[in-house]
Enzyme design. Structure first.
Site, PDB file in Angstrom:
ATOM      1  N   CYS A 115       0.820  -1.228   0.000  1.00 35.97           N
ATOM      2  CA  CYS A 115       0.000   0.000   0.000  1.00 35.97           C
ATOM      3  C   CYS A 115       0.844   1.265   0.000  1.00 35.97           C
ATOM      4  CB  CYS A 115      -0.918   0.016   1.216  1.00 35.97           C
ATOM      5  SG  CYS A 115      -2.000  -1.403   1.309  1.00 35.97           S
ATOM      6  N   HIS A 163      -2.863   6.991   3.923  1.00 34.86           N
ATOM      7  CA  HIS A 163      -3.347   5.735   3.343  1.00 34.86           C
ATOM      8  C   HIS A 163      -4.700   5.415   3.976  1.00 34.86           C
ATOM      9  CE1 HIS A 163      -3.813   1.788   1.915  1.00 34.86           C
ATOM     10  NE2 HIS A 163      -3.371   1.159   2.980  1.00 34.86           N
ATOM     11  N   ASN A 212      -9.988  -0.090   1.328  1.00 37.02           N
ATOM     12  CA  ASN A 212      -8.534  -0.007   1.149  1.00 37.02           C
ATOM     13  C   ASN A 212      -8.193  -0.442  -0.278  1.00 37.02           C
ATOM     14  OD1 ASN A 212      -5.792  -0.404   1.106  1.00 37.02           O
ATOM     15  ND2 ASN A 212      -5.706  -1.637   2.971  1.00 37.02           N
TER      16      ASN A 212
HETATM   17  N1  ACO Z   1     -17.375  -9.310  10.678  1.00 32.76           N
HETATM   18  C1  ACO Z   1     -17.715  -9.658  11.936  1.00 32.76           C
HETATM   19  N2  ACO Z   1     -16.808 -10.082  12.832  1.00 32.76           N
HETATM   20  C2  ACO Z   1     -15.521 -10.144  12.436  1.00 32.76           C
HETATM   21  C3  ACO Z   1     -15.122  -9.807  11.139  1.00 32.76           C
HETATM   22  C4  ACO Z   1     -16.112  -9.375  10.239  1.00 32.76           C
HETATM   23  N3  ACO Z   1     -15.826  -9.008   8.969  1.00 32.76           N
HETATM   24  N4  ACO Z   1     -13.775  -9.971  11.034  1.00 32.76           N
HETATM   25  C5  ACO Z   1     -13.347 -10.399  12.229  1.00 32.76           C
HETATM   26  N5  ACO Z   1     -14.399 -10.500  13.080  1.00 32.76           N
HETATM   27  C6  ACO Z   1     -14.379 -10.910  14.477  1.00 32.76           C
HETATM   28  C7  ACO Z   1     -13.148 -11.713  14.839  1.00 32.76           C
HETATM   29  O1  ACO Z   1     -13.320 -13.074  14.514  1.00 32.76           O
HETATM   30  C8  ACO Z   1     -13.033 -11.467  16.329  1.00 32.76           C
HETATM   31  O2  ACO Z   1     -13.923 -12.319  16.984  1.00 32.76           O
HETATM   32  P1  ACO Z   1     -13.494 -13.026  18.374  1.00 32.76           P
HETATM   33  O3  ACO Z   1     -13.255 -11.895  19.329  1.00 32.76           O
HETATM   34  O4  ACO Z   1     -14.677 -13.868  18.696  1.00 32.76           O
HETATM   35  O5  ACO Z   1     -12.253 -13.787  18.063  1.00 32.76           O
HETATM   36  C9  ACO Z   1     -13.548 -10.041  16.505  1.00 32.76           C
HETATM   37  O6  ACO Z   1     -14.311  -9.752  15.309  1.00 32.76           O
HETATM   38  C10 ACO Z   1     -12.443  -9.013  16.656  1.00 32.76           C
HETATM   39  O7  ACO Z   1     -11.463  -9.229  15.672  1.00 32.76           O
HETATM   40  P2  ACO Z   1     -10.136  -8.368  15.625  1.00 32.76           P
HETATM   41  O8  ACO Z   1      -9.272  -8.882  14.530  1.00 32.76           O
HETATM   42  O9  ACO Z   1      -9.562  -8.242  16.999  1.00 32.76           O
HETATM   43  O10 ACO Z   1     -10.734  -6.949  15.222  1.00 32.76           O
HETATM   44  P3  ACO Z   1      -9.975  -5.584  15.147  1.00 32.76           P
HETATM   45  O11 ACO Z   1     -10.649  -4.603  16.014  1.00 32.76           O
HETATM   46  O12 ACO Z   1      -8.480  -5.752  15.270  1.00 32.76           O
HETATM   47  O13 ACO Z   1     -10.262  -5.143  13.648  1.00 32.76           O
HETATM   48  C11 ACO Z   1      -9.230  -5.056  11.472  1.00 32.76           C
HETATM   49  C12 ACO Z   1      -9.810  -5.952  12.563  1.00 32.76           C
HETATM   50  C13 ACO Z   1     -10.314  -4.140  10.976  1.00 32.76           C
HETATM   51  C14 ACO Z   1      -8.727  -5.941  10.341  1.00 32.76           C
HETATM   52  C15 ACO Z   1      -8.075  -4.216  12.070  1.00 32.76           C
HETATM   53  O14 ACO Z   1      -7.211  -5.040  12.787  1.00 32.76           O
HETATM   54  C16 ACO Z   1      -7.296  -3.466  11.003  1.00 32.76           C
HETATM   55  O15 ACO Z   1      -7.797  -2.564  10.370  1.00 32.76           O
HETATM   56  N6  ACO Z   1      -6.005  -3.798  10.843  1.00 32.76           N
HETATM   57  C17 ACO Z   1      -5.172  -3.100   9.903  1.00 32.76           C
HETATM   58  C18 ACO Z   1      -5.414  -3.585   8.504  1.00 32.76           C
HETATM   59  C19 ACO Z   1      -4.631  -2.713   7.533  1.00 32.76           C
HETATM   60  O16 ACO Z   1      -4.420  -1.557   7.787  1.00 32.76           O
HETATM   61  N7  ACO Z   1      -4.163  -3.247   6.432  1.00 32.76           N
HETATM   62  C20 ACO Z   1      -3.392  -2.337   5.593  1.00 32.76           C
HETATM   63  C21 ACO Z   1      -2.530  -2.942   4.737  1.00 32.76           C
HETATM   64  S1  ACO Z   1      -3.381  -3.780   3.482  1.00 32.76           S
HETATM   65  C22 ACO Z   1      -2.323  -4.008   2.178  1.00 32.76           C
HETATM   66  O17 ACO Z   1      -1.133  -3.659   2.223  1.00 32.76           O
HETATM   67  C23 ACO Z   1      -2.907  -4.767   1.002  1.00 32.76           C
END
Ligand code: ACO
Length: 332
Positions: free
Chosen positions: A116, A257, A287
């Site tokens: 990214c 980003h 994204n």
């Molecule tokens: N819908 C519903 N529930 C979900 C979903 C979904 N789509 N996805 C995950 N959950 C659940 C998980 O299973 C978890 O359940 P559990 O507590 O029972 O285990 C719960 O939601 C919390 O999951 P987390 O992963 O802890 O959620 P978090 O608050 O960390 O958010 C996210 C996840 C949005 C992916 C976040 O971590 C994030 O944005 N990370 C950065 C991603 C990023 O910036 N990527 C950029 C680079 S991409 C590139 O280079 C191509």
């Protein structure tokens, strides 16, 4: 005016697919809901390319708009850099396809891969070509069709990504009061497993088994990437402003980003730059990887959020793990 060449952007453009995939659509595909996606990421919808479309199709559309606004033609290009992780195919470079289809007969062409952060890297490379006198006009594109490398059965990633392209023309500034101040780029490959595609390269070539197990699709440790992003985004922004001799108050617009609205909010808090100076369009695009910053910058320009002389800060992070920031005085 000094004799040193100063490079900057003289035109930007963007292109996204027509088809929109909403959170409600995703609710029918995986076990998720609009409330979870909105509160955790800020995303409401994303654009998705049609079957058979490829990265070069959108790179060309965005590039043509950027060239028209810059007042140049494809014949004026000396170099085309395409930042992408979703080139049309592993070989040749997407940039060579774009070069041919644009009719850029005098241009060298190569792809650049920094996840990214790719477009920030591409601008930095383009700037060096221009300031060293090796190129007059460089087309720098960020394009990704992440939908083609998304595992649509994995709710932890498929709700995040979208498709699109953004482009800029980097040229020597007529008035060297404007243009790029500087860039900082970084990489920490020890974080590679946090965001990767296992199969399809030289380590694990594509096999029937790998395909069956979706190992040719993106996997991500969201929490790891989140922590990394919050840190490097702030560090890179502070470092680049320091190097450019600018204070937070000097910044007119931040184009971060667009990965997660909470990551952007963390930058607002840490940097102390008012929220309204951050350009945020993640609700409408998700994204889009290397395309995210140039699509957002193009929108900001089209929306009249940018005026000549504004100091604009770009800051990105992504697979690698990589990060990068650049700051420029807007030229038009
Ligand atoms: N819908 C519903 N529930 C979900 C979903 C979904 N789509 N996805 C995950 N959950 C659940 C998980 O299973 C978890 O359940 P559990 O507590 O029972 O285990 C719960 O939601 C919390 O999951 P987390 O992963 O802890 O959620 P978090 O608050 O960390 O958010 C996210 C996840 C949005 C992916 C976040 O971590 C994030 O944005 N990370 C950065 C991603 C990023 O910036 N990527 C950029 C680079 S991409 C590139 O280079 C191509």
């Amino acid at each position: 005016m000094s004799s040193k060449i100063r490079a900057g952007l003289i035109g930007v453009g963007a292109a996204v697919p027509e088809k929109i995939l909403t959170n409600a659509d995703l609710e029918k595909m995986v076990d998720t809901n609009d409330e979870w996606i909105t509160t955790r990421t800020g995303i409401k919808q994303r654009h998705i390319a049609a079957p058979g479309e490829a990265a070069s199709d959108y790179a060309i559309k965005a590039g043509k708009i950027a060239m028209e606004r810059a007042g140049i033609t494809a014949e004026d290009l000396d170099l085309i850099i395409i930042a992408t992780i979703t080139a049309d195919s592993p070989l040749p470079a997407c940039a060579s396809i774009v070069q041919d289809k644009l009719g850029a007969t005098h241009a060298a062409a190569f792809d650049l891969q920094a996840g990214c952060t790719g477009w920030v890297y591409a601008l930095s490379v383009a700037r060096n070509f221009v300031e060293n006198g090796a190129a007059k006009n460089v087309l720098a594109v960020g394009v990704d069709l992440l939908s083609t490398i998304t595992n649509w059965t994995d709710r932890t990633t498929c709700v995040l990504f979208g498709d699109g392209a953004g482009a800029g023309i980097v040229s020597a500034m007529k008035d060297d009061e404007y243009g790029f101040y500087d860039f900082v780029l970084g990489s920490d490959g020890s974080g590679a497993p946090a965001l990767s595609i296992e199969a399809g390269g030289s380590r694990v070539p594509i096999t029937h088994e790998a395909l069956d197990e979706h190992r040719n699709k993106v996997v991500m440790n969201g929490r790891e990437v989140f922590k990394f992003a919050v840190k490097v985004q702030g560090d890179a922004a502070e470092l680049i402003l320091n190097r450019a001799g600018l204070s937070m108050e000097d910044v007119d617009l931040v184009v971060p980003h667009q990965a997660n609205v909470r990551i952007i909010e963390s930058a607002v808090k840490r940097l102390g730059i008012p929220e309204e100076k951050f350009y945020v369009n993640i609700p409408r695009y998700g994204n889009t990887s290397a395309a995210s910053i140039p699509i957002a910058l193009n929108e900001a320009v089209e929306a009249g959020r940018v005026k000549k002389g504004d100091n604009i800060l770009l800051v990105g992070f992504g697979a690698g793990l990589t990060w990068g920031a650049g700051v420029m005085k807007w030229a038009y």
